[in-house]
Design a protein around this motif. Sequence first.
Motif, PDB file in Angstrom:
ATOM      1  N   ALA A  55     -20.097 -54.696 -19.093  1.00  0.00           N
ATOM      2  CA  ALA A  55     -19.188 -55.413 -18.198  1.00  0.00           C
ATOM      3  C   ALA A  55     -18.223 -54.453 -17.511  1.00  0.00           C
ATOM      4  CB  ALA A  55     -18.424 -56.481 -18.979  1.00  0.00           C
ATOM      5  N   ARG A  58     -19.991 -52.439 -14.878  1.00  0.00           N
ATOM      6  CA  ARG A  58     -20.306 -53.256 -13.690  1.00  0.00           C
ATOM      7  C   ARG A  58     -19.057 -53.597 -12.889  1.00  0.00           C
ATOM      8  NH1 ARG A  58     -24.637 -57.135 -16.687  1.00  0.00           N
ATOM      9  NH2 ARG A  58     -26.444 -55.796 -16.427  1.00  0.00           N
ATOM     10  N   ILE A  59     -17.939 -53.759 -13.559  1.00  0.00           N
ATOM     11  CA  ILE A  59     -16.681 -53.992 -12.839  1.00  0.00           C
ATOM     12  C   ILE A  59     -16.372 -52.775 -11.977  1.00  0.00           C
ATOM     13  CG2 ILE A  59     -14.177 -54.210 -13.093  1.00  0.00           C
ATOM     14  CD1 ILE A  59     -14.780 -55.891 -15.648  1.00  0.00           C
ATOM     15  N   LEU A  65     -25.310 -58.298 -10.826  1.00  0.00           N
ATOM     16  CA  LEU A  65     -25.982 -58.663 -12.068  1.00  0.00           C
ATOM     17  C   LEU A  65     -27.467 -58.872 -11.814  1.00  0.00           C
ATOM     18  CD1 LEU A  65     -23.352 -61.144 -13.492  1.00  0.00           C
ATOM     19  CD2 LEU A  65     -23.720 -58.772 -14.149  1.00  0.00           C
ATOM     20  N   ASN A  71     -23.830 -61.687  -7.102  1.00  0.00           N
ATOM     21  CA  ASN A  71     -23.149 -61.991  -8.364  1.00  0.00           C
ATOM     22  C   ASN A  71     -22.709 -60.685  -9.028  1.00  0.00           C
ATOM     23  OD1 ASN A  71     -22.239 -63.039 -10.752  1.00  0.00           O
ATOM     24  ND2 ASN A  71     -24.111 -64.143 -11.232  1.00  0.00           N
ATOM     25  N   ARG A  72     -21.378 -60.478  -9.068  1.00  0.00           N
ATOM     26  CA  ARG A  72     -20.824 -59.247  -9.620  1.00  0.00           C
ATOM     27  C   ARG A  72     -19.774 -59.567 -10.673  1.00  0.00           C
ATOM     28  NH1 ARG A  72     -21.982 -58.041  -4.342  1.00  0.00           N
ATOM     29  NH2 ARG A  72     -23.012 -56.051  -4.018  1.00  0.00           N
ATOM     30  N   GLU A  73     -19.617 -58.628 -11.605  1.00  0.00           N
ATOM     31  CA  GLU A  73     -18.559 -58.747 -12.611  1.00  0.00           C
ATOM     32  C   GLU A  73     -17.213 -58.493 -11.944  1.00  0.00           C
ATOM     33  OE1 GLU A  73     -18.866 -59.380 -15.896  1.00  0.00           O
ATOM     34  OE2 GLU A  73     -20.922 -58.866 -16.386  1.00  0.00           O
ATOM     35  N   SER A  74     -16.176 -59.110 -12.475  1.00  0.00           N
ATOM     36  CA  SER A  74     -14.819 -58.817 -12.033  1.00  0.00           C
ATOM     37  C   SER A  74     -13.927 -58.801 -13.272  1.00  0.00           C
ATOM     38  CB  SER A  74     -14.320 -59.879 -11.047  1.00  0.00           C
ATOM     39  OG  SER A  74     -14.126 -61.112 -11.726  1.00  0.00           O
ATOM     40  N   LYS A  77     -13.058 -62.420 -14.167  1.00  0.00           N
ATOM     41  CA  LYS A  77     -14.175 -63.172 -14.736  1.00  0.00           C
ATOM     42  C   LYS A  77     -14.532 -62.684 -16.138  1.00  0.00           C
ATOM     43  CE  LYS A  77     -18.388 -65.131 -12.923  1.00  0.00           C
ATOM     44  NZ  LYS A  77     -19.397 -65.038 -11.879  1.00  0.00           N
ATOM     45  N   THR A  78     -14.403 -61.386 -16.373  1.00  0.00           N
ATOM     46  CA  THR A  78     -14.788 -60.813 -17.654  1.00  0.00           C
ATOM     47  C   THR A  78     -13.740 -61.019 -18.730  1.00  0.00           C
ATOM     48  OG1 THR A  78     -16.151 -59.163 -16.553  1.00  0.00           O
ATOM     49  CG2 THR A  78     -15.492 -58.677 -18.813  1.00  0.00           C
ATOM     50  N   SER A  84     -16.528 -65.944 -19.246  1.00  0.00           N
ATOM     51  CA  SER A  84     -16.646 -64.544 -19.605  1.00  0.00           C
ATOM     52  C   SER A  84     -17.850 -64.294 -20.505  1.00  0.00           C
ATOM     53  CB  SER A  84     -15.375 -64.106 -20.350  1.00  0.00           C
ATOM     54  OG  SER A  84     -15.581 -62.889 -21.022  1.00  0.00           O
ATOM     55  N   VAL A  85     -18.598 -63.235 -20.197  1.00  0.00           N
ATOM     56  CA  VAL A  85     -19.723 -62.856 -21.045  1.00  0.00           C
ATOM     57  C   VAL A  85     -19.215 -62.438 -22.424  1.00  0.00           C
ATOM     58  CG1 VAL A  85     -19.824 -60.429 -20.297  1.00  0.00           C
ATOM     59  CG2 VAL A  85     -21.893 -61.581 -21.119  1.00  0.00           C
TER      60      VAL A  85
END
Length: 134
Positions: A55, A58-59, A65, A71-74, A77-78, A84-85
């Motif tokens: 995560a 990717r942020i 993703l 679709n992107r991590e932030s 969101k994380t 959150s994943v």
Amino acid sequence: MFFTELAEALAASPQEWILDGNFDRTRHIKWHDVDMVVWVDYPFWRVFSQALTRAVKRIISQEELWPGTGNRESFRKTFLSRDSVLLWSLKTWRQNRKRYFADMINPLYSHIQFVRLTSIKETQVLVKSLNVSA
């Protein structure tokens, strides 16, 4: 409709295929003709640390993703979202383990050979024995 499409796609596929994922609602369809289930059952600390590392990478990189989806991590969101994943990992790790243990003794799945991998080393041994690259 989704269940019907999944069943049709699996029926039309070649005799040998690999499927991954934890989508439990479709298990009765996906596992109907399955020969083997490889369960990657790593310890919680490993699963969570890998999810966290992915995560954060990717942020920083803003890597999608799934390419082409946007679709992107932030950070929000994380770390600050119910979606959150990391929160998902915390909530589902234990229940997924219980479910797989139950599936291994479920008569409905007695036709399936279960292979439970609990370490990276076990995974590497399996991959090497299959003569595929990881």
